[in-house]
Scaffold this active site. Structure first.
Site, PDB file in Angstrom:
ATOM      1  N   GLU A 437       0.919  -1.225  -0.138  1.00  0.00           N
ATOM      2  CA  GLU A 437       0.259   0.667   0.110  1.00  0.00           C
ATOM      3  C   GLU A 437       0.796   1.285  -0.292  1.00  0.00           C
ATOM      4  O   GLU A 437       0.560   2.214   0.781  1.00  0.00           O
ATOM      5  CB  GLU A 437      -1.117   0.269   1.398  1.00  0.00           C
ATOM      6  CG  GLU A 437      -2.265   1.001   1.225  1.00  0.00           C
ATOM      7  CD  GLU A 437      -3.024   1.226  -0.519  1.00  0.00           C
ATOM      8  OE1 GLU A 437      -3.097  -0.749  -0.701  1.00  0.00           O
ATOM      9  OE2 GLU A 437      -3.112   2.092  -0.722  1.00  0.00           O
TER      10      GLU A 437
HETATM   11  C1  LIG Z   1       2.207 -10.379   1.291  1.00  0.00           C
HETATM   12  C2  LIG Z   1       2.101  -9.141  -0.655  1.00  0.00           C
HETATM   13  C3  LIG Z   1       0.583  -8.641  -0.540  1.00  0.00           C
HETATM   14  C4  LIG Z   1       0.987  -7.429  -1.708  1.00  0.00           C
HETATM   15  N1  LIG Z   1      -0.289  -6.913  -2.231  1.00  0.00           N
HETATM   16  C5  LIG Z   1      -1.136  -6.695  -3.236  1.00  0.00           C
HETATM   17  C6  LIG Z   1      -2.166  -6.528  -4.303  1.00  0.00           C
HETATM   18  O1  LIG Z   1      -3.290  -7.443  -3.491  1.00  0.00           O
HETATM   19  N2  LIG Z   1      -1.882  -5.945  -5.301  1.00  0.00           N
HETATM   20  C7  LIG Z   1      -1.694  -4.881  -5.464  1.00  0.00           C
HETATM   21  O2  LIG Z   1      -1.472  -4.021  -6.912  1.00  0.00           O
HETATM   22  N3  LIG Z   1       0.168  -5.268  -4.735  1.00  0.00           N
HETATM   23  C8  LIG Z   1       0.052  -5.923  -3.465  1.00  0.00           C
HETATM   24  N4  LIG Z   1       1.201  -6.257  -3.991  1.00  0.00           N
HETATM   25  C9  LIG Z   1       2.387  -5.472  -3.386  1.00  0.00           C
HETATM   26  C10 LIG Z   1       3.329  -4.389  -2.934  1.00  0.00           C
HETATM   27  O3  LIG Z   1       2.030  -3.118  -3.271  1.00  0.00           O
HETATM   28  C11 LIG Z   1       4.330  -3.503  -3.127  1.00  0.00           C
HETATM   29  O4  LIG Z   1       5.639  -4.990  -2.824  1.00  0.00           O
HETATM   30  C12 LIG Z   1       4.459  -2.638  -3.103  1.00  0.00           C
HETATM   31  O5  LIG Z   1       3.971  -1.204  -3.816  1.00  0.00           O
HETATM   32  C13 LIG Z   1       5.750  -2.336  -3.740  1.00  0.00           C
HETATM   33  O6  LIG Z   1       6.342  -2.363  -5.136  1.00  0.00           O
HETATM   34  P1  LIG Z   1       7.574  -3.414  -5.481  1.00  0.00           P
HETATM   35  O7  LIG Z   1       7.303  -4.791  -4.587  1.00  0.00           O
HETATM   36  O8  LIG Z   1       8.335  -2.988  -6.622  1.00  0.00           O
HETATM   37  O9  LIG Z   1       9.211  -2.296  -4.785  1.00  0.00           O
HETATM   38  P2  LIG Z   1      10.223  -1.027  -5.355  1.00  0.00           P
HETATM   39  O10 LIG Z   1       8.838  -0.057  -6.227  1.00  0.00           O
HETATM   40  O11 LIG Z   1      10.931  -2.126  -6.258  1.00  0.00           O
HETATM   41  O12 LIG Z   1      10.801  -0.702  -4.266  1.00  0.00           O
HETATM   42  C14 LIG Z   1      11.897  -1.116  -3.461  1.00  0.00           C
HETATM   43  C15 LIG Z   1      12.855  -0.207  -2.379  1.00  0.00           C
HETATM   44  O13 LIG Z   1      12.787   1.519  -3.293  1.00  0.00           O
HETATM   45  C16 LIG Z   1      12.206   1.950  -2.826  1.00  0.00           C
HETATM   46  N5  LIG Z   1      11.686   3.274  -3.716  1.00  0.00           N
HETATM   47  C17 LIG Z   1      10.742   2.257  -5.350  1.00  0.00           C
HETATM   48  N6  LIG Z   1      10.080   3.651  -5.381  1.00  0.00           N
HETATM   49  C18 LIG Z   1      10.935   4.937  -5.123  1.00  0.00           C
HETATM   50  C19 LIG Z   1      10.795   6.499  -5.051  1.00  0.00           C
HETATM   51  N7  LIG Z   1      10.555   7.087  -6.296  1.00  0.00           N
HETATM   52  N8  LIG Z   1      11.385   7.282  -4.333  1.00  0.00           N
HETATM   53  C20 LIG Z   1      12.146   6.303  -3.334  1.00  0.00           C
HETATM   54  N9  LIG Z   1      12.313   4.921  -3.028  1.00  0.00           N
HETATM   55  C21 LIG Z   1      11.443   4.478  -3.650  1.00  0.00           C
HETATM   56  C22 LIG Z   1      11.149   1.671  -1.929  1.00  0.00           C
HETATM   57  O14 LIG Z   1      10.369   2.530  -0.751  1.00  0.00           O
HETATM   58  C23 LIG Z   1      11.318   0.089  -1.689  1.00  0.00           C
HETATM   59  O15 LIG Z   1      12.229   0.465  -0.363  1.00  0.00           O
HETATM   60  C24 LIG Z   1       1.742  -7.147  -2.109  1.00  0.00           C
HETATM   61  C25 LIG Z   1       3.192  -7.232  -2.560  1.00  0.00           C
HETATM   62  C26 LIG Z   1       2.703  -8.487  -1.383  1.00  0.00           C
HETATM   63  C27 LIG Z   1       4.908  -8.477  -0.835  1.00  0.00           C
END
Ligand SMILES: Cc1cc2nc3c(=O)[nH]c(=O)nc-3n(C[C@H](O)[C@H](O)[C@H](O)COP(=O)(O)OP(=O)(O)OC[C@H]3O[C@@H](n4cnc5c(N)ncnc54)[C@H](O)[C@@H]3O)c2cc1C
Length: 591
Positions: A437
């Site tokens: 989220e």
């Molecule tokens: C158990 C689980 C349930 C989930 N449920 C859902 C769901 O129901 N529906 C859905 O759509 N998604 C869902 N998600 C996805 C979740 O919302 C994403 O994992 C989350 O938004 C982070 O994206 P990412 O994993 O690609 O991390 P990344 O975006 O790759 O982030 C990696 C790191 O980089 C940082 N970062 C990234 N971009 C920036 C920026 N612009 N500036 C500064 N820091 C940054 C982040 O804070 C983080 O520390 C779920 C994930 C999990 C693990």
């Protein structure tokens, strides 16, 4: 038997003293409600959740949900408990009566969510995602879509999902590539792969209504070209009953650190039939309208798990004997609850939980008032405050959830690290909430980048003035409040200084603000928590002086606020150098 008991006395204190439940029931949409009825509902819900949902928490953790050729089987007891949840009408409590909901304030829905989350985070995610999907349809669905989908979603017979994430599109939602092409009959065909979809497939509800973000042909790049579609697992016939299976399939589920019972699905859409919500390319704007609710609910997960962890830790500290407490007889093993360092851990947990509860309920009350107060000025002011508080509620509370559940393991000692006790589960489960989220890094950027500039800085200035006023009031209260007044005065000064620095230097160079955003969000959480506990102490003192209420509870409110303000609140000042350092060292480091 359950080892969780909903903290109804504390909940009630916050509803009466930090927010104004009675005031909410005077608003037109809630005119038929009164606080006594609402408290009765909370008691009934607590009994159900303690007896039916909480005992499944550890079962879910050990059994996990299982994928089997596209189907997903949830752990033993989950489908039956969900059926009873639906029969009780619990999911619909805060939704409009016209769709079969209870018509209660959002604040009440948030209290129910706290209780459900404490009992079983994995279970709670099915209703939570459904609630997000309902919210989207209520705001942006057509009348026909609302009539077709909402009644069964409000009861919970059908669940909902939110499909944003793709392998290359996590925090950067605008990078998503799932496609939507128009069909001849006005519907759309959706193709692409989504990952990490919570409850994307399961065996608890008759149908699953996926809300899927996708791009229509010639959509502009990035977030401006995102559209939102309804993609039901089973298509509906003309009379609304379940028809053909749609081309939406769960191809696998993830093996995770925590929330094992919640299926986290890889979803494949292969020309699935979809129905556009609102207008094309407006999907991101629609997501923003429901973001405050969704982020508040995830913030609540920090509190929910923190509360359950605290209850278990206190109970264990009253059973485990070890060492000798000050003043204990020689040769006697003391209960660890009598050891000063264990008392410090327990009181830290309690103080953080109470601060989170006050913050989250205040945030929820703001959403109700922003929607329903008759005076437009109040509506605007509360909407602004909700906007400001939301990243703090999500970011700080989920970080504190991790800290509080970690402290519970420490109170248990080695037994905390042994899975059998179940305490490690709270910590493992809590760890996801700072990530999904919108990661807490994204929340911090939202706070400094979007929320500090609200109304030209007027919203944060008003908020700081409220903290200063409470500090002055409590300082006048004399010895009863001990260090609360001076500590809050000091914390306000530091918070104001950090805010001014970010506003001045962030404007000159946004990297300054981005570099200090996360420590600033933590400072905002710590100080807001101190402010609300100071207000709680003032209210408790007033009740004591009136001679009413539960004396022990009221006296303990003041003790907790004193402890928080004297021993936790000063941490805020330690964050000032990190907030105002700028990016120089971050840039210079070779990583
Ligand atoms: C158990 C689980 C349930 C989930 N449920 C859902 C769901 O129901 N529906 C859905 O759509 N998604 C869902 N998600 C996805 C979740 O919302 C994403 O994992 C989350 O938004 C982070 O994206 P990412 O994993 O690609 O991390 P990344 O975006 O790759 O982030 C990696 C790191 O980089 C940082 N970062 C990234 N971009 C920036 C920026 N612009 N500036 C500064 N820091 C940054 C982040 O804070 C983080 O520390 C779920 C994930 C999990 C693990």
């Amino acid at each position: 038997m359950s080892d969780y008991s909903a903290p109804l006395a504390d909940i009630r204190f916050v509803l009466d003293n930090v927010v104004d439940l009675a005031g909410l029931t005077e608003l037109a949409p809630y005119a038929e409600l009164d606080p006594a009825t609402i408290l009765g509902v909370l008691e009934e819900n607590a009994r159900f959740v303690e007896q039916v949902i909480a005992p499944l928490n550890q079962v879910g953790d050990t059994q996990h949900s299982q994928w089997d050729a596209g189907a997903v089987r949830t752990p033993d007891g989950f489908p039956d408990a969900y059926k009873r949840y639906v029969e009780g009408g619990w999911g619909g409590v805060p939704f409009p009566e016209v769709y079969g909901g209870g018509g209660f304030p959002w604040l009440v829905g948030i209290v129910l969510q706290e209780i459900l989350t404490s009992a079983n985070l994995s279970f709670s995610l099915a209703p939570l995602l459904t609630q997000g999907a309902i919210d989207m349809l209520l705001h942006h669905g057509s009348e026909e879509q609302q009539e077709r989908y909402l009644p069964k979603m409000v009861t919970g017979e059908w669940s909902g999902t939110m499909n944003l994430t793709e392998p290359q599109a996590g925090s950067e939602v605008g990078a998503l590539t799932t496609k939507a092409v128009p069909a001849d009959d006005g519907t759309w065909r959706i193709s692409g792969q989504k990952i990490f979809i919570t409850y994307g497939e399961h065996d608890m509800a008759d149908n699953i209504i996926h809300l899927v973000l996708a791009r229509v042909p010639d959509a502009p790049p990035g977030t401006k070209g995102i559209s939102c579609f309804i993609v039901p697992k089973f298509l509906l016939t003309d009379d609304g009953s379940l028809g053909a299976r749609n081309a939406a399939e769960c191809v696998s589920i993830e093996h995770k650190m925590g929330i094992h019972a919640s299926p986290t699905c890889v979803m494949s859409y292969d020309g699935a039939v979809g129905y556009l919500i609102g207008e094309a390319n407006q999907g991101m704007r629609y997501m923003f309208t429901m973001m405050n609710n969704a982020r508040l609910s995830v913030g609540l997960q920090g509190l929910g798990l923190g509360e359950r962890a605290y209850q278990r830790a206190v109970a264990y500290a009253h059973e485990r004997r070890q060492g000798r407490a000050p003043g204990a007889a020689p040769g006697e093993q003391s209960l660890i609850v009598d050891l000063p360092d264990v008392r410090r851990m327990l009181l830290t947990m309690r103080a953080l939980n109470e601060a989170m509860r006050a913050l989250l309920y205040l945030n929820a009350e703001c959403l109700d008032l922003a929607n329903h107060h008759p005076d437009e000025a109040v509506r605007t002011q509360r909407a602004e405050l909700a906007d400001l508080l939301t990243p703090i509620s999500k970011g700080w509370s989920t970080d504190m959830g991790v800290e509080v559940t970690s402290l519970a393991i420490q109170v248990f000692g080695g037994m905390g690290f042994i899975e059998e006790t179940g305490v490690a589960q709270y910590y493992r489960d809590a760890r996801i909430a700072p990530i999904y989220e919108g990661t807490n890094g994204i929340q911090a950027m939202d706070l400094v980048g979007r929320k500090l500039p609200l109304r030209g800085g007027g919203v944060i200035t008003d908020f700081l003035a409220g903290i200063e006023a409470t500090a002055a009031e409590v300082s006048k209260g004399g010895d009863a409040f001990g260090p609360i007044g001076p500590r809050l005065t000091e914390a306000h000064r530091t918070f104001a200084e950090a805010t001014q620095w970010l506003m001045a230097n962030g404007l000159a160079d946004p990297t300054n603000a981005l570099a200090g955003a996360t420590p600033y969000l933590r400072m905002a959480g710590i100080v807001t928590g101190g402010w609300l506990l100071a207000r709680s102490a003032l209210a408790a003192r007033a009740r004591l002086d009136e001679g009413g209420g539960d004396r022990e509870l009221l006296e303990q409110k003041i003790v907790t606020a004193r402890f928080y303000c004297d021993q936790l609140l000063p941490q805020a000042a330690g964050l000032l150098p990190a907030i105002t350092a700028g990016p120089a060292d971050l840039n210079a480091a070779v990583l």
